[in-house]
Design an enzyme around this catalytic site. Structure first.
Site: not given
Length: 258
Positions: A143, A240
């Site tokens: 990520e 998230e």
């Protein structure tokens, strides 16, 4: 239709972590993710997941010494043994919890250090992880974190991450496409989704700029969800985000996806 996973590190924080599983299930979630499980025995977490009919779909390798500014250690030159230990520990938890994805954190690159050396170290450690995880069918996610959130992180752009994925050159290593970070750095999300199609295997969402529920801000998430359906994405979408207020109060956007 997207398969949404509540991020229990950020959502339902009105209650202690172990109580968030029940709260997520009551809110209609079937899937969860979180940053790190390592403060709790894996079997305890598995029992809670099973009790509430939940599946965990993603967590991270350990962050390292956060008090010293670390945020992952798998790109730090000379710390390969530590990285392998973290990767092995994450594998133990993934197997115990039945988790299909693990995000391997790279590292913050100190001022004056060689980003290329950090990148090459990360590539080697991700290949180590790939070999360890492949027999179990566990996917590795990498990520990018936008500089506003994590200055000097090795991976800043989705294209930084894509480059590493392609250099690692293993079929179980993917981009973790967080649209919050992608909008902050890359923009043009529809075309970005097309360019990364087949290269990403986990998605995360939050509003921009405030990282709240996906029903405000710059990103038209209904369009993004339709785009993911259009390209045939079958993975999970991790929520998230930081709720504006109480988590349940902010879940109106989620009702039609239950």
């Amino acid at each position: 239709m997207p398969k949404f996973a509540a991020n229990l590190t950020m959502m339902f924080n009105e209650v202690p972590f172990l109580d968030r599983f029940e709260a997520a299930a009551k809110a209609g979630f079937k899937y969860v993710e979180f940053l790190w499980p390592y403060d709790y025995p894996a079997q305890e977490l598995k029992a809670i997941l099973d009790k509430h009919g939940l599946k965990v779909v993603l967590f991270n390798t350990p962050a390292g010494d956060v008090n010293k500014g670390e945020w992952g250690g798998s790109a730090i030159p000379g710390r390969e043994a530590d990285s392998h230990r973290d990767i092995d520990l994450a594998l133990e938890y993934a197997l115990a919890l039945g988790c299909p994805n693990v995000h391997i954190m790279s590292a913050v690159v100190p001022e004056g250090a060689s980003r290329e050396e950090y990148k090459q170290t990360f590539i080697k450690n991700v290949r180590y992880a790939s070999d360890k995880y492949k027999p179990y069918g566990i996917k590795i996610q990498l990520e990018a974190l936008s500089p506003e959130v994590k200055p000097n992180y090795l991976l800043k752009s989705q294209f930084d991450t894509l480059e590493v994925v392609e250099l690692v050159d293993r079929d179980n290593v993917f981009v973790q496409l967080d649209y919050f970070h992608a909008q902050n750095v890359d923009g043009n999300l529809a075309r970005l989704t097309d360019k990364l199609n087949g290269k990403f295997a986990h998605v995360q969402i939050a509003s921009v700029p405030d990282r709240h529920e996906p029903d405000e801000g710059e990103i038209n998430y209904q369009y993004i969800f339709d785009k993911l359906d259009e390209i045939g994405y079958t993975g999970y979408v991790g929520c998230e985000y930081k709720p504006r207020g109480e988590t349940v109060t902010g879940l109106d956007w989620f009702q039609k996806y239950k």
